[in-house]
Design a protein around this motif. Structure first.
Motif, short mmCIF file in Angstrom:
data_model
loop_
_atom_site.label_atom_id
_atom_site.label_comp_id
_atom_site.label_asym_id
_atom_site.label_seq_id
_atom_site.Cartn_x
_atom_site.Cartn_y
_atom_site.Cartn_z
N LEU A 53 0.86 -1.28 0.03
CA LEU A 53 0.10 -0.11 -0.06
C LEU A 53 0.96 1.28 -0.04
CD1 LEU A 53 -2.66 -0.96 2.75
CD2 LEU A 53 -2.81 -1.34 0.05
N LEU A 54 2.04 1.09 0.76
CA LEU A 54 2.67 2.28 0.86
C LEU A 54 4.23 2.15 1.07
CD1 LEU A 54 3.24 5.44 1.05
CD2 LEU A 54 2.31 5.36 3.41
N ASP A 55 5.10 2.02 -0.11
CA ASP A 55 6.32 1.40 -0.09
C ASP A 55 7.54 2.66 -0.37
OD1 ASP A 55 5.19 -0.89 0.50
OD2 ASP A 55 5.40 -1.71 -1.52
N VAL A 56 8.53 2.34 0.34
CA VAL A 56 9.50 3.43 0.22
C VAL A 56 10.86 2.55 -0.15
CG1 VAL A 56 10.83 5.38 1.52
CG2 VAL A 56 8.61 4.91 1.84
N GLY A 57 11.81 3.00 -0.92
CA GLY A 57 13.07 2.22 -1.19
C GLY A 57 14.01 2.88 -2.20
N LYS A 58 14.86 2.04 -2.69
CA LYS A 58 15.99 2.59 -3.58
C LYS A 58 16.34 3.78 -3.47
CE LYS A 58 15.53 -0.97 -6.52
NZ LYS A 58 15.14 -1.12 -7.85
N ARG A 59 17.10 4.03 -2.20
CA ARG A 59 17.73 5.20 -1.97
C ARG A 59 16.98 6.38 -1.68
NH1 ARG A 59 19.38 3.52 -6.14
NH2 ARG A 59 18.96 5.50 -7.44
N ALA A 60 15.60 6.24 -1.58
CA ALA A 60 14.63 7.39 -0.99
C ALA A 60 14.94 7.77 0.35
CB ALA A 60 13.35 6.81 -1.19
N ASP A 61 14.66 9.28 0.51
CA ASP A 61 15.26 9.87 1.86
C ASP A 61 14.28 10.95 2.29
OD1 ASP A 61 17.00 9.65 3.83
OD2 ASP A 61 18.89 10.04 2.36
N TYR A 62 14.47 11.15 3.58
CA TYR A 62 13.57 12.36 4.26
C TYR A 62 11.96 12.29 4.00
CZ TYR A 62 18.38 13.99 4.74
OH TYR A 62 19.82 14.05 4.97
N ILE B 2 22.26 1.96 2.17
CA ILE B 2 22.85 2.30 3.59
C ILE B 2 22.98 3.93 3.27
CG2 ILE B 2 24.91 1.84 4.72
CD1 ILE B 2 24.78 -0.71 3.91
N GLY B 3 22.69 4.69 4.34
CA GLY B 3 22.85 6.00 4.36
C GLY B 3 21.86 6.66 3.69
N TYR C 11 3.92 -10.46 11.68
CA TYR C 11 4.58 -9.33 12.50
C TYR C 11 4.21 -8.11 12.42
CZ TYR C 11 7.22 -8.49 8.51
OH TYR C 11 7.81 -8.11 6.95
N GLY C 12 4.38 -7.26 13.43
CA GLY C 12 3.96 -5.85 13.31
C GLY C 12 5.13 -5.13 12.64
N ILE C 13 5.96 -4.78 13.42
CA ILE C 13 7.32 -3.96 12.80
C ILE C 13 8.42 -4.90 12.67
CG2 ILE C 13 8.76 -2.13 13.28
CD1 ILE C 13 6.73 -0.70 15.36
N GLY C 14 8.81 -5.10 11.41
CA GLY C 14 10.07 -5.79 11.14
C GLY C 14 11.40 -4.87 11.06
N VAL C 15 12.47 -5.60 11.65
CA VAL C 15 13.77 -4.65 11.66
C VAL C 15 14.83 -5.57 11.28
CG1 VAL C 15 14.91 -3.14 13.19
CG2 VAL C 15 12.58 -3.48 13.62
N THR C 16 15.35 -5.21 9.92
CA THR C 16 16.18 -6.25 9.49
C THR C 16 17.27 -5.60 8.63
OG1 THR C 16 14.97 -6.63 7.44
CG2 THR C 16 14.03 -8.03 9.36
N MET C 17 18.16 -6.30 8.48
CA MET C 17 19.19 -5.97 7.31
C MET C 17 20.05 -4.60 7.88
SD MET C 17 19.51 -8.21 5.31
CE MET C 17 20.95 -7.55 4.21
N GLY C 18 20.07 -4.51 9.47
CA GLY C 18 20.89 -3.39 9.85
C GLY C 18 20.22 -2.45 9.82
#
Length: 450
Positions: free
Chosen positions: A287-296, A323-324, A363-370
């Motif tokens: 529904l609402l996805d953020v990725g590929k170096r998106a920021d702020y 990362i970053g 799961y609710g909040i997933g926290v992975t890959m650092g």
């Protein structure tokens, strides 16, 4: 003339400002600068800002600006005055490092080129504003953007995003641009894909398939009762976009809203996003996805429901170039009738506060890959695993887990030591007690703006 040309070449071949070496692009530029005097150029001239070159930071460069320009020997020779929509910018004769790092309208007419910044440090190539200059002291008239006739409902004004969408810049959307009301898919497509800044009001029910590519400097706001059926909105490398009060349903193949490819300063607020859980996991995307170096990015006061995978931040374990990046604030959202991803996170720094997560079968909040996730005062109700770190190749890091309420939910599955990270921006003035989250968020989230 040959002697004059030789002097120009010798002067400009050695000119610099701070650590910047500035040379004219070709021999025709030398001829133009040598042959044109300031007195021969009168009135207001327009700059095609869409053809400016990025000069790093907030600085943009336009070549072939005539008239006497600054140099090491004559650092204030230029008489150029620069205007943005008729309002004078400055200071002139600025150091190039200051234009890049500070911006805010600073500019320099140097060696036949103009180095300049927008008044609010937006990108002048895409912010839809008119840039003009004079060399003879002429002043520009203020340019009023075209405005459509008044409409019954106007965008909610005066509010700004909490969190990352207000860090290292502002997210103001289409403020200052034309206000447009649309009621068809073709009109909406034209409006969101325009390069001009604009406030787009969506009226009625609009149906279709696929997605629309939203360009920079846009506010897209649904009027009460409006909806977008089967069509998603994508921010693909764009910036300074606000999406508010939109109801978007049942988008096949794509997520309802996608923020990717370096898109930044995006605010999605008070939207209602849904599909269904009747077609299996692979029929709809998220529904609402953020990725590929998106920021702020700030995602606030949204309803995300009837979906297996509502929110994803970080698309894949292999996307280590995230990362970053992926600095995202997720606050005051209402997740219900979902399976997991409330949200799922990778790599970034994500602040999750005052969300109501109800009836999640996974799961609710997933926290992975650092990923580093700070949680504050969320309310988990009927969640199989409220916070989970170990379903991808590597776990992430969590702080603030003790601030949440876990009602009729099983235990967290956190395998890493608690993080100490807390976002630097101010948010505690809007933080509500975790026990009050269900009542406040269920009443206020979604397309409730009037």
């Amino acid at each position: 003339m040959s002697l004059l040309l030789l002097l120009v070449v010798l002067t400009f071949s050695k000119c610099k400002k701070g650590s910047d070496v500035a040379t004219l692009e070709n021999s025709s530029d030398l001829t133009e600068v040598a042959s044109l005097s300031t007195s021969s150029i009168t009135g207001i001239k327009t700059i095609d800002a869409t053809k400016a070159f990025s000069d790093a930071g907030f600085s943009y460069k336009v070549i072939n600006i005539p008239g006497a320009s600054d140099s090491e020997r004559t650092p204030k020779a230029s008489t150029l005055r620069l205007f943005e929509n008729g309002k004078e910018l400055g200071p002139a004769h600025a150091m190039h490092a200051d234009i890049r790092n500070l911006g805010k309208g600073r500019f320099s007419h140097w060696a036949g080129s103009l180095y300049f910044s927008a008044s609010d440090n937006t990108n002048p190539r895409t912010n839809g504003r008119t840039y003009t200059y004079s060399l003879d002291g002429s002043t520009a008239s203020a340019i009023s953007p075209p405005v459509t006739p008044p409409v019954t409902e106007q965008p909610v004004a005066g509010s700004a995003p909490v969190g990352f969408a207000s860090v290292d810049g502002k997210t103001t959307g289409g403020i200052g641009g034309q206000t447009i009301t649309v009621s068809s898919l073709s009109a909406l497509k034209t409006a969101v894909e325009s390069n001009a800044a604009s406030i787009i009001l969506v009226s009625g029910k609009i149906t279709g398939t696929g997605f629309l590519n939203v360009k920079s400097n846009k506010t897209i706001q649904g009027l009460p009762g409006s909806s977008l059926e089967g069509v998603g909105l994508m921010m693909y490398g764009s910036s300074n976009v606000i999406i508010r009060n939109m109801t978007i349903r049942n988008v096949v193949t794509y997520s309802n809203i996608i923020i990717k490819e370096g898109a930044h300063h995006i605010w999605v607020d008070h939207c209602d996003l849904s599909s269904d859980r009747n077609h299996g996991w692979d029929y709809y995307d998220g529904l609402l996805d953020v990725g590929k170096r998106a920021d702020y990015v700030t995602l606030s006061w949204n309803r995300l429901h009837d979906s297996h995978i509502p929110m994803l931040i970080g698309f894949g374990d292999e996307n280590t170039d995230d990362i970053g990046h992926l600095r995202v604030t997720v606050n005051n959202n209402y997740f219900y009738n979902v399976s997991e991803r409330q949200p799922s996170t990778r790599f970034g720094y994500i602040h999750v506060f005052n969300n109501y997560l109800q009836n999640g079968s996974g799961y609710g909040i997933g926290v992975t890959m650092g990923a580093t996730v700070r949680t504050d005062n969320n309310y988990f109700e009927n969640q199989a695993v409220p916070i989970y770190t170990d379903y991808n190749a590597k776990p992430g890091y969590v702080s603030g887990a003790a601030t949440n309420v876990y009602a009729n939910s099983k235990a967290n599955r956190i395998s890493t030591a608690a993080s100490t990270w807390v976002p630097a921006y101010e948010y505690k003035s809007v933080l509500i007690a975790a026990a009050n989250v269900p009542a406040v968020v269920s009443a206020g989230a979604g397309a409730t703006l009037r």
